[in-house]
Design a protein around this motif. Structure first.
Motif, PDB file in Angstrom:
ATOM      1  N   ASN A  44     -12.740 -26.585 -19.084  1.00 25.64           N
ATOM      2  CA  ASN A  44     -14.490 -27.550 -18.776  1.00 25.64           C
ATOM      3  C   ASN A  44     -14.854 -26.890 -17.625  1.00 25.64           C
ATOM      4  OD1 ASN A  44     -14.422 -29.873 -20.439  1.00 25.64           O
ATOM      5  ND2 ASN A  44     -13.215 -30.628 -19.478  1.00 25.64           N
ATOM      6  N   TYR A  45     -14.189 -26.337 -17.188  1.00 29.88           N
ATOM      7  CA  TYR A  45     -14.915 -26.052 -15.202  1.00 29.88           C
ATOM      8  C   TYR A  45     -14.970 -24.125 -15.993  1.00 29.88           C
ATOM      9  CZ  TYR A  45     -14.288 -22.501 -11.891  1.00 29.88           C
ATOM     10  OH  TYR A  45     -14.722 -21.148 -10.511  1.00 29.88           O
ATOM     11  N   ARG A  46     -14.525 -23.725 -16.853  1.00 32.08           N
ATOM     12  CA  ARG A  46     -14.997 -22.376 -16.846  1.00 32.08           C
ATOM     13  C   ARG A  46     -16.858 -22.547 -17.713  1.00 32.08           C
ATOM     14  NH1 ARG A  46     -13.189 -18.101 -22.154  1.00 32.08           N
ATOM     15  NH2 ARG A  46     -15.481 -16.830 -21.792  1.00 32.08           N
ATOM     16  N   MET A  47     -16.871 -24.087 -18.641  1.00 33.85           N
ATOM     17  CA  MET A  47     -17.835 -23.943 -19.077  1.00 33.85           C
ATOM     18  C   MET A  47     -19.224 -24.326 -17.977  1.00 33.85           C
ATOM     19  SD  MET A  47     -20.362 -27.146 -19.754  1.00 33.85           S
ATOM     20  CE  MET A  47     -19.535 -28.663 -19.493  1.00 33.85           C
ATOM     21  N   VAL A  48     -18.403 -24.986 -17.310  1.00 32.10           N
ATOM     22  CA  VAL A  48     -19.402 -25.840 -16.052  1.00 32.10           C
ATOM     23  C   VAL A  48     -19.543 -24.737 -14.944  1.00 32.10           C
ATOM     24  CG1 VAL A  48     -19.294 -27.053 -14.049  1.00 32.10           C
ATOM     25  CG2 VAL A  48     -19.049 -28.180 -16.275  1.00 32.10           C
ATOM     26  N   ASN A  49     -19.211 -23.724 -14.430  1.00 29.60           N
ATOM     27  CA  ASN A  49     -19.250 -22.801 -13.767  1.00 29.60           C
ATOM     28  C   ASN A  49     -19.834 -21.348 -14.437  1.00 29.60           C
ATOM     29  OD1 ASN A  49     -18.850 -20.800 -11.623  1.00 29.60           O
ATOM     30  ND2 ASN A  49     -17.105 -19.373 -12.918  1.00 29.60           N
TER      31      ASN A  49
END
Ligand code: 6PG
Length: 252
Positions: free
Chosen positions: A85-90
């Motif tokens: 999820n972090y990668r997606m938001v980043n």
């Protein structure tokens, strides 16, 4: 708690409406306490919102240097993993904005021991919100999605995460996905100033009707646990996810 349910034509209409709510929550938070603390959602539906917020019309209005990004939950994968999820938001949000890395507080889901990752994030929340023992963090806005069986965050039906035992963040085993997750608990969500569900897709229609109109069965439908004690609750749903809702329940 004020609850607003709105049926919109599609994901981009949801994104436009969500962006307006995001912007007003950000401006209000900065006016009131100088910083906007938002819990970003995982999954795929938020990507449309990220595209709208990083486009000119909203980009020029958001208080980027006064924002702090947190995460409601995370998959048990490293930050560069495709399921992160972090990668997606980043990739779909942070890297397209002036937000600095020190304004982003991610869940260290690369840790083998998910309990360690949960405790670490509890410490992060405690430090960033200057919590006293027993206090809950108060996000200015928490973004949420819902699965087609009624889960939200990583609060899945029949899992231990539904029993928070006073924790802010817990690790949880999700048998149906044969994986662990790290998730904020329902009391944390319910202490938010505003909670915004973005729900799209026909496969979610039965669960959404059950969540909003069915008997209170949060073990089956964890999204029913989300009832901000002193905040606003928004459901922005597309026409197919909202297709089974009783007439008059939602604004169109
Ligand atoms: C996650 C999310 C989860 C998500 C729903 C909806 O980590 O997957 O936190 O709760 O919001 O599964 O996902 P979609 O938006 O992809 O339908």
């Amino acid at each position: 708690m004020s609850r607003t349910i709105e049926i919109l034509s599609d994901v981009s209409a949801i994104a436009q409406k969500a962006a307006a709510i995001y912007l007003s929550a950000a401006q209000q938070a900065v006016r009131e306490h100088g910083v906007f603390r938002v819990a970003m959602a995982g999954g795929s539906t938020p990507k449309a919102l990220h595209a709208v917020l990083t486009a000119d019309s909203f980009r020029s209005q958001l208080p980027w240097n006064k924002m702090q990004l947190f995460f409601g939950d995370e998959r048990h994968v490293p930050p560069d993993h495709q399921d992160s999820n972090y990668r997606m938001v980043n990739e779909t949000f942070v890297l397209k904005t002036p937000i600095k890395p020190e304004q982003v507080f991610r869940i260290k889901a690369e840790l083998q021991d998910t309990e360690k990752a949960a405790l670490d994030y509890e410490q992060t929340l405690s430090t960033q919100f200057a919590l006293k023992p027993g206090e809950l963090p108060r996000f200015d806005l928490m973004l949420l999605g819902m699965g087609n069986e009624g889960h939200t965050l990583s609060l899945f039906p029949g899992t231990t995460a539904l029993r928070d035992n006073g924790r802010l963040v817990v690790r949880t085993w999700v048998g149906k996905l044969y994986t662990e997750r790290i998730t904020c608990t329902a009391p944390v969500a319910n202490n938010s100033a505003a909670v915004l569900f973005m729900i799209a897709g026909a496969d979610k229609a039965p669960a959404l009707k059950a969540v909003l109109e069915g008997p209170y069965e949060p073990e089956q439908l964890p999204s029913q646990l989300i009832k901000p004690s002193n905040g606003k609750l928004f459901f922005l749903v597309d026409s197919v996810a909202g297709g089974m809702l009783s007439k008059g329940l939602a604004a169109h």
